[in-house]
Design an enzyme around this catalytic site. Structure first.
Site, PDB file in Angstrom:
ATOM      1  N   SER A   7      -0.662  10.384 -11.982  1.00 25.71           N
ATOM      2  CA  SER A   7       0.552   9.938 -11.759  1.00 25.71           C
ATOM      3  C   SER A   7       1.177  10.274 -13.373  1.00 25.71           C
ATOM      4  O   SER A   7       1.107  10.820 -13.945  1.00 25.71           O
ATOM      5  CB  SER A   7       0.755   8.838 -11.380  1.00 25.71           C
ATOM      6  OG  SER A   7       2.000   8.212 -10.890  1.00 25.71           O
ATOM      7  N   ARG A  53       0.314 -10.257 -14.260  1.00 29.57           N
ATOM      8  CA  ARG A  53      -0.626  -9.755 -13.272  1.00 29.57           C
ATOM      9  C   ARG A  53      -1.497  -8.869 -13.831  1.00 29.57           C
ATOM     10  O   ARG A  53      -1.049  -8.111 -14.913  1.00 29.57           O
ATOM     11  CB  ARG A  53       0.091  -9.246 -12.099  1.00 29.57           C
ATOM     12  CG  ARG A  53       1.078  -8.273 -12.294  1.00 29.57           C
ATOM     13  CD  ARG A  53       1.671  -7.651 -11.147  1.00 29.57           C
ATOM     14  NE  ARG A  53       0.678  -6.675 -10.374  1.00 29.57           N
ATOM     15  CZ  ARG A  53       0.700  -5.507 -10.902  1.00 29.57           C
ATOM     16  NH1 ARG A  53       1.348  -4.950 -11.863  1.00 29.57           N
ATOM     17  NH2 ARG A  53      -0.236  -4.573 -10.265  1.00 29.57           N
ATOM     18  N   SER A  96      -2.962  -4.996 -14.344  1.00 28.75           N
ATOM     19  CA  SER A  96      -2.532  -4.022 -13.519  1.00 28.75           C
ATOM     20  C   SER A  96      -3.686  -3.588 -12.838  1.00 28.75           C
ATOM     21  O   SER A  96      -4.993  -3.659 -12.979  1.00 28.75           O
ATOM     22  CB  SER A  96      -2.344  -3.084 -14.955  1.00 28.75           C
ATOM     23  OG  SER A  96      -2.553  -1.751 -14.592  1.00 28.75           O
ATOM     24  N   GLY A  97      -3.167  -2.591 -11.982  1.00 26.68           N
ATOM     25  CA  GLY A  97      -4.066  -2.033 -11.140  1.00 26.68           C
ATOM     26  C   GLY A  97      -4.703  -0.642 -11.553  1.00 26.68           C
ATOM     27  O   GLY A  97      -5.437   0.172 -10.891  1.00 26.68           O
ATOM     28  N   THR A  98      -4.067  -0.191 -12.709  1.00 22.87           N
ATOM     29  CA  THR A  98      -3.788   1.258 -12.903  1.00 22.87           C
ATOM     30  C   THR A  98      -4.490   1.564 -14.408  1.00 22.87           C
ATOM     31  O   THR A  98      -4.904   2.464 -14.926  1.00 22.87           O
ATOM     32  CB  THR A  98      -2.674   2.070 -12.615  1.00 22.87           C
ATOM     33  OG1 THR A  98      -1.763   1.455 -13.504  1.00 22.87           O
ATOM     34  CG2 THR A  98      -2.393   2.207 -11.329  1.00 22.87           C
ATOM     35  N   ARG A 148      -0.122  -7.295 -17.447  1.00 23.55           N
ATOM     36  CA  ARG A 148       1.350  -6.976 -17.485  1.00 23.55           C
ATOM     37  C   ARG A 148       2.068  -8.412 -17.706  1.00 23.55           C
ATOM     38  O   ARG A 148       1.775  -9.276 -16.928  1.00 23.55           O
ATOM     39  CB  ARG A 148       1.892  -5.967 -16.474  1.00 23.55           C
ATOM     40  CG  ARG A 148       1.163  -4.676 -16.365  1.00 23.55           C
ATOM     41  CD  ARG A 148       2.097  -3.723 -15.502  1.00 23.55           C
ATOM     42  NE  ARG A 148       1.541  -2.625 -15.170  1.00 23.55           N
ATOM     43  CZ  ARG A 148       1.544  -1.550 -15.569  1.00 23.55           C
ATOM     44  NH1 ARG A 148       1.890  -1.517 -17.137  1.00 23.55           N
ATOM     45  NH2 ARG A 148       0.744  -0.438 -15.438  1.00 23.55           N
ATOM     46  N   GLU A 189      10.138  -0.102  -5.535  1.00 18.64           N
ATOM     47  CA  GLU A 189       9.542  -0.734  -6.874  1.00 18.64           C
ATOM     48  C   GLU A 189      10.555  -0.535  -7.922  1.00 18.64           C
ATOM     49  O   GLU A 189      11.352   0.510  -7.714  1.00 18.64           O
ATOM     50  CB  GLU A 189       8.255  -0.235  -7.172  1.00 18.64           C
ATOM     51  CG  GLU A 189       7.091  -0.801  -6.535  1.00 18.64           C
ATOM     52  CD  GLU A 189       5.836  -0.292  -6.814  1.00 18.64           C
ATOM     53  OE1 GLU A 189       4.866  -1.039  -6.759  1.00 18.64           O
ATOM     54  OE2 GLU A 189       5.465   0.899  -7.192  1.00 18.64           O
TER      55      GLU A 189
HETATM   56  C1  LIG Z   1       4.946  -2.482 -13.164  1.00 17.62           C
HETATM   57  C2  LIG Z   1       4.277  -1.147 -12.781  1.00 17.62           C
HETATM   58  O1  LIG Z   1       5.209  -0.345 -12.957  1.00 17.62           O
HETATM   59  N1  LIG Z   1       3.397  -0.967 -11.920  1.00 17.62           N
HETATM   60  C3  LIG Z   1       2.968   0.196 -11.475  1.00 17.62           C
HETATM   61  C4  LIG Z   1       1.711   0.635 -11.799  1.00 17.62           C
HETATM   62  O2  LIG Z   1       0.800  -0.299 -11.282  1.00 17.62           O
HETATM   63  P1  LIG Z   1      -0.025  -1.205 -11.981  1.00 17.62           P
HETATM   64  O3  LIG Z   1      -1.065  -1.988 -11.041  1.00 17.62           O
HETATM   65  O4  LIG Z   1       0.930  -2.265 -12.497  1.00 17.62           O
HETATM   66  O5  LIG Z   1      -0.587  -0.743 -13.100  1.00 17.62           O
HETATM   67  O6  LIG Z   1       1.244   2.002 -10.956  1.00 17.62           O
HETATM   68  C5  LIG Z   1       1.095   1.909  -9.665  1.00 17.62           C
HETATM   69  C6  LIG Z   1       0.993   3.107  -9.084  1.00 17.62           C
HETATM   70  O7  LIG Z   1       1.876   4.375  -9.416  1.00 17.62           O
HETATM   71  C7  LIG Z   1       2.807   1.430  -9.097  1.00 17.62           C
HETATM   72  O8  LIG Z   1       2.784   1.400  -7.778  1.00 17.62           O
HETATM   73  C8  LIG Z   1       3.186   0.304  -9.876  1.00 17.62           C
HETATM   74  O9  LIG Z   1       4.649  -0.300  -9.715  1.00 17.62           O
HETATM   75 MG   LIG Z   2       3.410   8.512  -9.526  1.00 14.70          MG
END
Ligand SMILES: CC(=O)N[C@H]1[C@@H](OP(=O)(O)O)O[C@H](CO)[C@@H](O)[C@@H]1O
Ligand SMILES: [Mg+2]
Length: 554
Positions: free
Chosen positions: A67, A514, A516-518, A523, A383
């Protein structure tokens, strides 16, 4: 599982040893890491997808993408039979599978899981998995790893659909499982046909004024490439694509794309003062999200951002108008709901509530928002970063279809019929599998024409509260546990109290943190009545995060 199958899995898995010393976890949207360490994960996801296909007796999808992450990263997303993300129930298995230390343990895990889930190998149904990838250089070899994983399940078939946006692949999975043709050309045909319908349903008095072209930032990725294809199929809409991913135009996601634009609030590369005031859109690296913006005058490259919250508001407003007609003319009550996360700007939530809409809050990640949106006849979720779509319930869609047929013979050309047709066309244009920048941009464009609005008029729907997002690197981000749709920290103890104390110092202050999951960060989000206050609040909350979880420095 018979010995032949076991032997096959063992042999294939031995070609994809896992990287030493790292644990790769299924995050907000699948696995994501530096591409160089991902082959074994993707190989194993190939096996998982084949098992999921056997379990559901449906086509499953694998998308190789990271992404908005930098070009050297990559990742893998899994599409379930509905076209949505992999069921959360299987996420723990995905983690175990990705981290099984060696082929023997891997096969043992698969055998146990297959038994628990009642998955039988070598039965009448052969697994089928569709594969797609974005434009990253590592995509081809990772796609091959996925194919090897799928092929290690006897009878499973992998079909390479080529270079695609994430939503295209999800759409294909959904349509294949509906028994429909799902080639890329079908996708393009569907979105351009439904766009044309919606353009035809614009009230006559609005069609007189020509609208300026849209300038789109393709993040130097697959979205730019596909937008070039889409624009040729449209009439009544001019699109100029920049950062389209062509040789020499720039690096994927580097200073470009929806994530950059939304977080930095400055122009992406390739845009400057010549563009002041023009309607611009920015797609992310795999084109599953988008934001709009216009360039502000002055030399500092600042923009006015029109984010996911405003896209949601525009969609909600337009749909609500159609539902008002249905209610007035037909007495039909339709349950419309909108879904946001804690990142939604407070001003947007206020605005939506004032419109009389039901607003639900979920944790971050489309998998949560999407699920919640199923609760309504029409559920719209977004989102703030531009990831979202509109879901129509099966029963409401079938009511619309029946009503459309009836009205064709009784009330041709009536306002009621027009509203029914518009809603049906939206359900065709918008990608109901997952958020989709291509179809989302087209829906925005047609609604703006319908309303006769410039981007400035749209942006004035409400004024965003100033906000700031920061990232903090910590030793172990999993030490943070949150509750209440991520608005409260439960662990480590004391951190939420510290955040509360900071928030209390500001007018209209709000802040949450929280993991981040990515990305490997915590964050921090803050909003307040002025930008300076939002910045300060974010900074002081980040300092607390550092104090509780950091490497000892602040
Ligand atoms: C604050 C933020 O923009 N978080 C993003 C990001 O996730 P995080 O878990 O915050 O890294 O990537 C996700 C996948 O693309 C998206 O769904 C989400 O909205
Ligand atoms: Mg994407």
């Amino acid at each position: 599982m018979d010995e032949h199958q076991k032997g096959m899995l063992l042999e294939c898995a031995s070609k994809y040893p896992i990287p030493q010393g790292v644990k790769i976890l299924y995050g907000t949207a699948g696995f994501r890491a530096d591409a160089s360490i991902l082959s074994s994960t993707v190989f194993r996801v190939g096996i998982l997808a084949a098992l999921r296909s056997l379990k559901t007796k449906s086509v499953i999808g694998i998308m190789i993408t990271a992404s908005h992450n930098q070009i050297s990263d990559n990742g893998v997303k899994i599409a379930d039979p509905s076209g949505g993300m992999l069921t959360q129930e299987w996420e723990p298995f995905a983690d175990l599978l990705a981290n099984a230390p060696d082929p023997l343990n891997l096969v043992k895990l698969i055998a146990e899981f297959a038994e628990k889930e009642n998955i039988s190998f070598g039965g009448d149904y052969s697994a089928e998995v569709l594969l797609g990838r974005d434009t990253r250089p590592s995509g081809e070899s990772l796609l091959e790893a996925a194919r090897q994983g799928i092929n290690s399940v006897i009878g499973a078939v992998a079909t390479d659909m080529g270079i695609l946006t994430t939503p295209q692949l999800h759409w294909m999975v959904r349509y294949r499982n509906m028994g429909k043709s799902a080639l890329e050309s079908d996708y393009f045909k569907q979105i351009s046909n439904s766009f044309r319908c919606l353009m035809n349903y614009i009230p006559e008095e609005m069609t007189a004024s020509e609208m300026d072209e849209l300038i789109a930032d393709g993040a130097n990725g697959v979205g730019g490439e596909k937008l070039e294809v889409v624009k040729k199929t449209l009439s009544g809409l001019e699109i100029q694509v920049r950062n389209s991913g062509k040789e020499g135009e720039g690096v994927l996601n580097h200073g470009v794309g929806a994530d950059f634009v939304q977080k930095e609030k400055i122009v992406p590369s390739g845009f400057d003062q010549i563009d002041v005031g023009k309607r611009c859109a920015s797609l992310d690296g795999d084109a599953d999200r988008f934001v709009y913006f216009y360039v502000l005058p002055g030399s500092n490259n600042k923009i006015e951002l029109v984010d996911g919250d405003k896209i949601l508001s525009l969609f909600a407003l337009f749909i609500k108008q159609q539902l008002t007609v249905l209610n007035r003319e037909d007495g039909r009550q339709v349950h419309l709901g909108v879904v946001q996360t804690a990142y939604a700007n407070g001003a947007s939530t206020d605005y939506l509530k004032k419109l009389g809409l039901e607003v639900a809050l979920t944790p971050t990640g489309v998998k949560y928002l999407h699920e919640k949106a199923y609760d309504y006849d029409i559920g719209i979720y977004f989102e703030a970063n531009g990831h979202g779509t509109i879901l129509f319930s099966a029963s409401f869609l079938s009511w619309l279809e029946t009503r459309n047929k009836e009205l064709a013979s009784t009330s041709e050309g009536s306002e009621l019929q027009l509203s029914v047709k518009r809603l049906l066309a939206i359900s065709e244009l918008i990608n109901q599998a997952v958020g989709d920048a291509l179809s989302g941009v087209l829906l925005v464009e047609v609604i703006l024409r319908h309303m006769g609005w410039s981007i400035q008029r749209w942006s004035e729907l409400y004024q965003d509260l100033p906000s700031r997002q920061l990232k903090v690197k910590v030793m172990d981000r999993t030490a943070v546990i949150t509750a209440n749709a991520e608005t409260e920290v439960v662990k480590p103890t004391g951190l939420q109290e510290a955040i509360n104390c900071e928030v209390a110092k500001y007018t209209m202050g709000r802040s949450f943190i929280r993991p981040s999951g990515t990305e490997d960060v915590i964050r921090v989000y803050a909003e307040a009545s002025t930008q300076e206050e939002a910045d300060n609040l974010a900074k002081s909350v980040a300092q607390h995060v550092n104090r509780f979880l950091g490497f000892g420095s602040s």
